[in-house]
Scaffold this active site. Structure first.
Site, PDB file in Angstrom:
ATOM      1  N   LYS A  35       0.960  -1.733  -0.509  1.00 27.28           N
ATOM      2  CA  LYS A  35      -0.228   0.077   0.078  1.00 27.28           C
ATOM      3  C   LYS A  35       0.975   1.148   0.196  1.00 27.28           C
ATOM      4  O   LYS A  35       1.597   1.391   0.386  1.00 27.28           O
ATOM      5  CB  LYS A  35      -0.603  -0.120   1.211  1.00 27.28           C
ATOM      6  CG  LYS A  35      -0.080  -0.170   2.985  1.00 27.28           C
ATOM      7  CD  LYS A  35      -1.133  -0.053   3.669  1.00 27.28           C
ATOM      8  CE  LYS A  35       0.027  -0.176   5.100  1.00 27.28           C
ATOM      9  NZ  LYS A  35      -0.653  -1.418   5.734  1.00 27.28           N
ATOM     10  N   ARG A 133     -10.690  -0.576  14.856  1.00 26.55           N
ATOM     11  CA  ARG A 133     -10.798  -0.118  13.118  1.00 26.55           C
ATOM     12  C   ARG A 133     -11.864  -0.967  12.313  1.00 26.55           C
ATOM     13  O   ARG A 133     -11.888  -0.948  13.036  1.00 26.55           O
ATOM     14  CB  ARG A 133      -9.029  -0.200  12.690  1.00 26.55           C
ATOM     15  CG  ARG A 133      -9.194   1.006  11.656  1.00 26.55           C
ATOM     16  CD  ARG A 133      -7.534   0.936  11.222  1.00 26.55           C
ATOM     17  NE  ARG A 133      -7.413   0.232  10.429  1.00 26.55           N
ATOM     18  CZ  ARG A 133      -6.222  -0.055   9.964  1.00 26.55           C
ATOM     19  NH1 ARG A 133      -4.933   1.037  10.241  1.00 26.55           N
ATOM     20  NH2 ARG A 133      -5.050  -0.705  10.170  1.00 26.55           N
ATOM     21  N   HIS A 162      -5.762  -7.440  13.512  1.00 24.63           N
ATOM     22  CA  HIS A 162      -4.868  -6.849  12.978  1.00 24.63           C
ATOM     23  C   HIS A 162      -4.462  -6.182  14.463  1.00 24.63           C
ATOM     24  O   HIS A 162      -5.373  -5.990  15.414  1.00 24.63           O
ATOM     25  CB  HIS A 162      -5.264  -4.950  12.214  1.00 24.63           C
ATOM     26  CG  HIS A 162      -4.742  -4.550  11.974  1.00 24.63           C
ATOM     27  ND1 HIS A 162      -2.753  -5.242  11.625  1.00 24.63           N
ATOM     28  CD2 HIS A 162      -4.194  -2.747  12.155  1.00 24.63           C
ATOM     29  CE1 HIS A 162      -1.720  -3.798  10.858  1.00 24.63           C
ATOM     30  NE2 HIS A 162      -2.652  -2.906  11.458  1.00 24.63           N
ATOM     31  N   ARG A 221       1.819 -10.957   7.960  1.00 26.74           N
ATOM     32  CA  ARG A 221       1.924  -9.465   6.905  1.00 26.74           C
ATOM     33  C   ARG A 221       2.618  -8.193   7.648  1.00 26.74           C
ATOM     34  O   ARG A 221       1.846  -7.364   8.187  1.00 26.74           O
ATOM     35  CB  ARG A 221       0.191  -9.140   7.073  1.00 26.74           C
ATOM     36  CG  ARG A 221      -0.666 -10.621   7.131  1.00 26.74           C
ATOM     37  CD  ARG A 221      -1.700  -8.753   6.390  1.00 26.74           C
ATOM     38  NE  ARG A 221      -2.429  -8.232   8.323  1.00 26.74           N
ATOM     39  CZ  ARG A 221      -3.757  -8.786   8.855  1.00 26.74           C
ATOM     40  NH1 ARG A 221      -3.841  -8.727   9.044  1.00 26.74           N
ATOM     41  NH2 ARG A 221      -3.546  -7.938  10.181  1.00 26.74           N
ATOM     42  N   TYR A 262      14.305  31.597   4.043  1.00 26.80           N
ATOM     43  CA  TYR A 262      13.061  32.841   4.641  1.00 26.80           C
ATOM     44  C   TYR A 262      12.923  32.928   6.416  1.00 26.80           C
ATOM     45  O   TYR A 262      13.982  32.153   6.945  1.00 26.80           O
ATOM     46  CB  TYR A 262      12.220  31.679   4.246  1.00 26.80           C
ATOM     47  CG  TYR A 262      11.471  31.188   3.093  1.00 26.80           C
ATOM     48  CD1 TYR A 262      11.551  32.641   2.019  1.00 26.80           C
ATOM     49  CD2 TYR A 262      11.648  30.885   2.315  1.00 26.80           C
ATOM     50  CE1 TYR A 262      10.876  32.580   0.587  1.00 26.80           C
ATOM     51  CE2 TYR A 262      11.351  29.924   1.072  1.00 26.80           C
ATOM     52  CZ  TYR A 262      11.027  31.044   0.014  1.00 26.80           C
ATOM     53  OH  TYR A 262      10.837  31.102  -1.059  1.00 26.80           O
ATOM     54  N   CYS A 309      13.431  25.564   1.905  1.00 25.73           N
ATOM     55  CA  CYS A 309      12.198  26.008   1.661  1.00 25.73           C
ATOM     56  C   CYS A 309      11.628  23.938   0.429  1.00 25.73           C
ATOM     57  O   CYS A 309      11.674  23.528   0.841  1.00 25.73           O
ATOM     58  CB  CYS A 309      13.139  26.576   0.196  1.00 25.73           C
ATOM     59  SG  CYS A 309      14.095  27.579   1.152  1.00 25.73           S
ATOM     60  N   MET A 310      10.734  24.625  -0.161  1.00 24.37           N
ATOM     61  CA  MET A 310      10.133  24.266  -0.796  1.00 24.37           C
ATOM     62  C   MET A 310      10.726  23.123  -2.262  1.00 24.37           C
ATOM     63  O   MET A 310      10.782  21.869  -1.961  1.00 24.37           O
ATOM     64  CB  MET A 310       8.600  24.874  -1.869  1.00 24.37           C
ATOM     65  CG  MET A 310       7.957  23.765  -2.694  1.00 24.37           C
ATOM     66  SD  MET A 310       6.901  24.332  -3.461  1.00 24.37           S
ATOM     67  CE  MET A 310       5.699  25.955  -2.789  1.00 24.37           C
ATOM     68  N   ASP A 311      11.843  23.391  -2.537  1.00 25.45           N
ATOM     69  CA  ASP A 311      12.702  22.108  -3.179  1.00 25.45           C
ATOM     70  C   ASP A 311      13.527  22.503  -2.633  1.00 25.45           C
ATOM     71  O   ASP A 311      14.712  22.424  -3.328  1.00 25.45           O
ATOM     72  CB  ASP A 311      12.636  23.145  -4.843  1.00 25.45           C
ATOM     73  CG  ASP A 311      11.273  23.129  -4.286  1.00 25.45           C
ATOM     74  OD1 ASP A 311       9.718  22.805  -4.932  1.00 25.45           O
ATOM     75  OD2 ASP A 311      10.694  24.784  -4.758  1.00 25.45           O
TER      76      ASP A 311
HETATM   77  C1  LIG Z   1       0.031  -1.371   6.673  1.00 24.10           C
HETATM   78  C2  LIG Z   1      -1.103  -3.331   8.144  1.00 24.10           C
HETATM   79  C3  LIG Z   1      -0.101  -3.929   7.773  1.00 24.10           C
HETATM   80  C4  LIG Z   1       1.827  -3.801   7.472  1.00 24.10           C
HETATM   81  O1  LIG Z   1       2.235  -3.367   8.770  1.00 24.10           O
HETATM   82  P1  LIG Z   1       3.489  -3.128   9.443  1.00 24.10           P
HETATM   83  O2  LIG Z   1       3.555  -2.662  10.510  1.00 24.10           O
HETATM   84  O3  LIG Z   1       4.052  -1.895   8.104  1.00 24.10           O
HETATM   85  O4  LIG Z   1       4.265  -4.378   9.963  1.00 24.10           O
HETATM   86  C5  LIG Z   1       0.206  -5.375   7.881  1.00 24.10           C
HETATM   87  N1  LIG Z   1      -1.616  -5.750   8.521  1.00 24.10           N
HETATM   88  C6  LIG Z   1      -2.792  -4.231   7.755  1.00 24.10           C
HETATM   89  C7  LIG Z   1      -4.503  -4.878   8.133  1.00 24.10           C
HETATM   90  C8  LIG Z   1      -2.340  -3.204   7.621  1.00 24.10           C
HETATM   91  O5  LIG Z   1      -2.926  -1.514   7.435  1.00 24.10           O
END
Ligand SMILES: *Cc1c(COP(=O)(O)O)cnc(C)c1O
Length: 369
Positions: A35, A133, A162, A221, A262, A309-311
């Protein structure tokens, strides 16, 4: 090519996956979260490297992130971690993404959308065991699984949760994670008792992989761990995958008492020499680093001075610098100051640093195996 670039060391990424594999043993699958453009590393290249290194599946947050992978010819299973709008469901199905579902209404919407396309849709059931969540209460898991099982066009491919504090080794947090995992096991068992196969059971993020063996189940994950930042000491040892570099644009003398940038927040305390770097907050170098972060040139650290700065930004090289124009400058990298160090200065986490490197910074892939 622009002076400012992010080097993505795919060989390190592969090694980090191997480290996870060695830790968890041969059985659990590895799902790689890609992601947010693979936490800023480039979703397509990271996804390919991940699958090449033996990952079983990928995970995205949005439908368009999944579509990008499919457009690149990636056929692996892709979990959709965030809930899409009902109107996005036809695209979810078309792209072959696997949504995580956790409520009756959405299950019904998903079933209807799947029926309309005539294609069965695999979903995973998400149980909220204490993250607060997405997810259903563990007591409702069996009921929802039955809901899914009853739908002709839905298939329960997995059951997930999670963890909220798996990355912490504070005793209360460890206890909280144990409680989450106990609740999860109860939810999964209830599904089994109802005579339904929960599919692939998964609950471990990076913290789970490093600190909680009982969270590994059928699949893990880990995200940030694979990108090279571990939540704490312990196996696997990982190396940061992204390195942020630039080159000195201009070197010039500044007289004692003159100000830089700045707001005139920095006054030269002596006659000195500054380097101008072509990188700024629009590239992801947070303006809050102004005046309190070092860059590395030829292994030596030099302070950023004045406002970013920005850049562009400026560095004090001291009165008699060895640094030459166009020389390479490291903003963060595995051998010097890391994105975790930068995050610490900013009061945030390395995730936000690598995700925050703007698209205009070219990603250069290195893969010396
Ligand atoms: C982003 C995410 C992960 C990975 O999390 P890390 O902290 O980067 O290991 C695993 N499961 C879900 C549902 C997530 O949203």
């Amino acid at each position: 090519m622009r002076a400012t670039k992010a080097i993505i060391h795919l060989n390190r990424f592969r090694r980090n996956i191997q480290g996870v594999r060695e830790k968890i043993g041969p059985r659990p699958g590895i799902c790689v979260p890609v992601k947010a453009d693979a936490y800023g590393h480039g979703a397509v290249q990271i996804a390919r490297a991940a699958l090449d290194a033996g990952a079983a599946c990928l995970a995205v947050a949005t439908v368009s992130e999944g579509a990008e992978l499919r457009a690149a010819g990636i056929g692996a299973p892709i979990l959709l971690l965030s809930l899409p709008l009902p109107e996005e469901l036809p695209e979810v199905i078309f792209q072959g993404l696997i949504p995580l579902v956790s409520d009756r209404d959405f299950i019904r919407e998903a079933a209807r959308a799947a029926e309309n396309t005539g294609k069965p849709l695999e979903v995973h059931l998400k149980i909220d065991t204490g993250m607060g969540r997405l997810g259903c209460p563990p007591e409702e898991a069996a009921d929802l699984a039955a809901n899914i099982a009853r739908e002709k066009y839905l298939l329960l491919g997995g059951t997930a949760t999670h963890l909220a504090v798996a990355d912490s080794s504070v005793p209360e947090d460890v206890a909280y994670t144990k409680k989450q995992l106990a609740r999860f096991r109860e939810g999964v068992e209830a599904i089994r008792r109802a005579g339904i196969d929960p599919g692939i059971v998964h609950g471990a993020n990076s913290g789970g992989v490093v600190f909680h063996e009982d969270s590994w189940f059928d699949m893990v994950r880990p995200g940030i761990l694979l990108y090279g930042y571990s939540p704490g000491p312990g196996k696997p040892e990982v190396t940061p995958v992204m390195e942020l570099l630039t080159q000195v644009s201009l070197i010039k003398p500044v007289k004692k008492g003159e100000t830089v940038s700045y707001g005139r927040t920095w006054t030269a305390p002596q006659d000195t020499v500054i380097a101008i770097l072509p990188v700024g907050y629009a590239d992801g170098l947070s303006r809050s680093l102004s005046g309190n972060f070092p860059v590395t040139i030829r292994g030596r650290r030099y302070p950023l001075v004045g406002r970013i700065c920005m850049d562009q930004c400026m560095v004090d090289l001291g009165p008699e610098p060895e640094v030459r124009r166009w020389e390479e400058v490291t903003l963060f990298g595995p051998e010097t100051v890391t994105a975790a160090d930068m995050a610490a200065v900013l009061g945030t986490i390395p995730y936000e640093i690598t995700c925050g490197i703007n698209k205009r910074v070219p990603r250069i892939y290195r893969d010396s195996r």
